[in-house]
Motif scaffolding. Sequence first.
Motif, mmCIF file in Angstrom:
data_model
loop_
_atom_site.group_PDB
_atom_site.id
_atom_site.type_symbol
_atom_site.label_atom_id
_atom_site.label_comp_id
_atom_site.label_asym_id
_atom_site.label_seq_id
_atom_site.Cartn_x
_atom_site.Cartn_y
_atom_site.Cartn_z
ATOM 1 N N PRO A 117 23.027 -77.640 2.896
ATOM 2 C CA PRO A 117 22.730 -76.412 2.158
ATOM 3 C C PRO A 117 23.842 -76.021 1.190
ATOM 4 O O PRO A 117 23.570 -75.519 0.093
ATOM 5 N N ALA A 118 25.104 -76.244 1.586
ATOM 6 C CA ALA A 118 26.214 -75.925 0.688
ATOM 7 C C ALA A 118 26.140 -76.787 -0.564
ATOM 8 O O ALA A 118 26.324 -76.294 -1.684
ATOM 9 N N ALA A 119 25.859 -78.084 -0.405
ATOM 10 C CA ALA A 119 25.751 -78.976 -1.562
ATOM 11 C C ALA A 119 24.598 -78.561 -2.469
ATOM 12 O O ALA A 119 24.723 -78.565 -3.696
ATOM 13 N N GLN A 120 23.467 -78.196 -1.884
ATOM 14 C CA GLN A 120 22.312 -77.758 -2.682
ATOM 15 C C GLN A 120 22.652 -76.526 -3.515
ATOM 16 O O GLN A 120 22.263 -76.413 -4.684
ATOM 17 N N LYS A 121 23.380 -75.593 -2.916
ATOM 18 C CA LYS A 121 23.715 -74.353 -3.614
ATOM 19 C C LYS A 121 24.778 -74.578 -4.686
ATOM 20 O O LYS A 121 24.699 -74.005 -5.781
ATOM 21 N N VAL A 122 25.775 -75.417 -4.385
ATOM 22 C CA VAL A 122 26.803 -75.714 -5.388
ATOM 23 C C VAL A 122 26.175 -76.379 -6.615
ATOM 24 O O VAL A 122 26.533 -76.082 -7.760
ATOM 25 N N ARG A 123 25.217 -77.264 -6.389
ATOM 26 C CA ARG A 123 24.546 -77.938 -7.503
ATOM 27 C C ARG A 123 23.824 -76.940 -8.394
ATOM 28 O O ARG A 123 23.871 -77.038 -9.630
ATOM 29 N N LEU A 124 23.182 -75.950 -7.782
ATOM 30 C CA LEU A 124 22.512 -74.914 -8.571
ATOM 31 C C LEU A 124 23.522 -73.998 -9.253
ATOM 32 O O LEU A 124 23.284 -73.515 -10.369
ATOM 33 N N LEU A 125 24.659 -73.739 -8.597
ATOM 34 C CA LEU A 125 25.716 -72.942 -9.213
ATOM 35 C C LEU A 125 26.199 -73.607 -10.496
ATOM 36 O O LEU A 125 26.353 -72.953 -11.537
ATOM 37 N N HIS A 126 26.413 -74.910 -10.450
ATOM 38 C CA HIS A 126 26.838 -75.641 -11.641
ATOM 39 C C HIS A 126 25.779 -75.543 -12.745
ATOM 40 O O HIS A 126 26.107 -75.346 -13.921
ATOM 41 N N ALA A 127 24.516 -75.666 -12.347
ATOM 42 C CA ALA A 127 23.438 -75.573 -13.340
ATOM 43 C C ALA A 127 23.388 -74.184 -13.967
ATOM 44 O O ALA A 127 23.110 -74.039 -15.167
ATOM 45 N N SER A 128 23.676 -73.151 -13.169
ATOM 46 C CA SER A 128 23.644 -71.788 -13.711
ATOM 47 C C SER A 128 24.767 -71.567 -14.712
ATOM 48 O O SER A 128 24.601 -70.847 -15.701
ATOM 49 N N VAL A 129 25.918 -72.186 -14.468
ATOM 50 C CA VAL A 129 27.018 -72.088 -15.430
ATOM 51 C C VAL A 129 26.605 -72.731 -16.755
ATOM 52 O O VAL A 129 26.834 -72.176 -17.836
ATOM 53 N N ARG A 130 25.978 -73.920 -16.673
ATOM 54 C CA ARG A 130 25.492 -74.560 -17.895
ATOM 55 C C ARG A 130 24.491 -73.657 -18.607
ATOM 56 O O ARG A 130 24.529 -73.507 -19.836
ATOM 57 N N TYR A 131 23.589 -73.058 -17.862
ATOM 58 C CA TYR A 131 22.551 -72.197 -18.427
ATOM 59 C C TYR A 131 23.163 -71.027 -19.187
ATOM 60 O O TYR A 131 22.808 -70.758 -20.339
ATOM 61 N N HIS A 132 24.088 -70.308 -18.550
ATOM 62 C CA HIS A 132 24.670 -69.116 -19.164
ATOM 63 C C HIS A 132 25.506 -69.468 -20.399
ATOM 64 O O HIS A 132 25.370 -68.822 -21.449
ATOM 65 N N LEU A 133 26.357 -70.463 -20.278
ATOM 66 C CA LEU A 133 27.257 -70.774 -21.389
ATOM 67 C C LEU A 133 26.492 -71.238 -22.620
ATOM 68 O O LEU A 133 26.824 -70.879 -23.746
ATOM 69 N N ARG A 134 25.442 -72.004 -22.426
ATOM 70 C CA ARG A 134 24.659 -72.480 -23.567
ATOM 71 C C ARG A 134 23.762 -71.371 -24.123
ATOM 72 O O ARG A 134 23.670 -71.195 -25.335
ATOM 73 N N ARG A 135 23.137 -70.609 -23.236
ATOM 74 C CA ARG A 135 22.211 -69.575 -23.674
ATOM 75 C C ARG A 135 22.921 -68.466 -24.437
ATOM 76 O O ARG A 135 22.393 -67.915 -25.402
ATOM 77 N N GLU A 136 24.129 -68.135 -24.004
ATOM 78 C CA GLU A 136 24.854 -67.027 -24.609
ATOM 79 C C GLU A 136 25.752 -67.476 -25.758
ATOM 80 O O GLU A 136 26.492 -66.679 -26.328
ATOM 81 N N GLY A 137 25.695 -68.748 -26.104
ATOM 82 C CA GLY A 137 26.471 -69.253 -27.232
ATOM 83 C C GLY A 137 27.970 -69.181 -27.026
ATOM 84 O O GLY A 137 28.724 -69.058 -27.999
ATOM 85 N N ARG A 138 28.421 -69.272 -25.783
ATOM 86 C CA ARG A 138 29.849 -69.164 -25.489
ATOM 87 C C ARG A 138 30.504 -70.526 -25.270
ATOM 88 O O ARG A 138 31.608 -70.591 -24.745
ATOM 89 N N TRP A 139 29.795 -71.560 -25.646
ATOM 90 C CA TRP A 139 30.315 -72.912 -25.422
ATOM 91 C C TRP A 139 29.920 -73.774 -26.607
ATOM 92 O O TRP A 139 28.752 -73.839 -26.988
ATOM 93 N N ASP A 140 30.893 -74.429 -27.230
ATOM 94 C CA ASP A 140 30.649 -75.277 -28.389
ATOM 95 C C ASP A 140 30.165 -76.643 -27.903
ATOM 96 O O ASP A 140 30.964 -77.543 -27.654
ATOM 97 N N VAL A 141 28.858 -76.770 -27.751
ATOM 98 C CA VAL A 141 28.292 -77.995 -27.196
ATOM 99 C C VAL A 141 28.581 -79.194 -28.091
ATOM 100 O O VAL A 141 28.828 -80.305 -27.611
#
Length: 388
Positions: A150-174
Amino acid sequence: MTAPTEESLDALRHSGDELADATVETLFERGEVGTFNTLMRYVSTVGQELPDGLPEVARAYLHETSSPPSWVDWGEMERARLFFIDNNVHISTALSFAAMPACYVVPRVARLLSATHSLKYPSKRMAETGQFTVYLMQPDAFEAGSRFVPAAQKVRLLHASVRYHLRREGRWDVESLGTPICQEDMIGGQTIFSIQVLDALHRLGVHMSEEGAESYHYAWRVVGAMLGVDQRHGPRDLQEARRFSDRYMTRNMGPSEEGAHLTRQLIDLYEEVVPGTFFDPVVSALIRYLIGDTCADWLQVPRTSWDTVVRAAPALLNVLETVEDRSAVGAWALDRLGHLTTRLELSSLTRGRVMHYAIPEELKKDFGVSSTVSPGSRWTPPGPALGG
């Protein structure tokens, strides 16, 4: 895997984790993140029934990621567990004072880490890493009642959420930085927590067998797969890990304000853990010894009067390791001491609490973004492997 090239690493830099990214995007689009976090707070062990009301996309993700990869060799995993028991206090030291600074010396990674945890609670990431490793190295890590999957499953989603926010909010120069928490960095992290930890153990003078070192690396391959690392591009053994690690670090490492700040937090954190103030400089000295002067200078690790003293650590550890190798009672006593020391350190970092992994609904401003050793079979690190 073939030897990594600039072109292959460039491709990995623009690749994320398709399954987790799609899950997180759907949860946000449907406004179900809060419901997911609330319900998943009570799902912490393997075998628990998933709660009613869990979003279907999340239920599908949890089902698909509920098992380790089909290629897992359970004999290797047991050897890795025994290696961890035999070296747990040394591994904790290497994770804290070599692996984490190695992450900070990659400016892109340092920026990501600065964006994902509260500056007011710098022990959070170390606590999560330590807790995650302890979960992994339990004998029942993949069985009913364990906390690792369960910890691994949640960490994987945490990483995905970071990608989601940084790209969606334009705070990361992809275009220039690539995808946040990309495959290149995930594989890089896998090698940092495997071969670079083993390098640090070797530098400390820890006695390791070839078999134990390979098994420890293998366990982190399994971890990487469960965290969304595409193993087609990851190293399969320590020789390949050396090639990838050398190429990855050489092309990415350098000084950064975020890296220096994270390192200062790490030093402050462990100076608080060390009783009194007399031994405080040991923290900086140990980091400098394990990562080398160039990286330490980039991270603004202060030079101290203990820098020379710390270089005697391998000689002292060699004496203790020799006692462990030659005496069953000594080995038992040192293993128990290591176990208790690791638990004490983890308890200090977590303040006695279980760390919970959740999908952040926003990256808030206060998060920085508006085995036994056989004589004669000692493991030595693979030599530099650049140019492949």
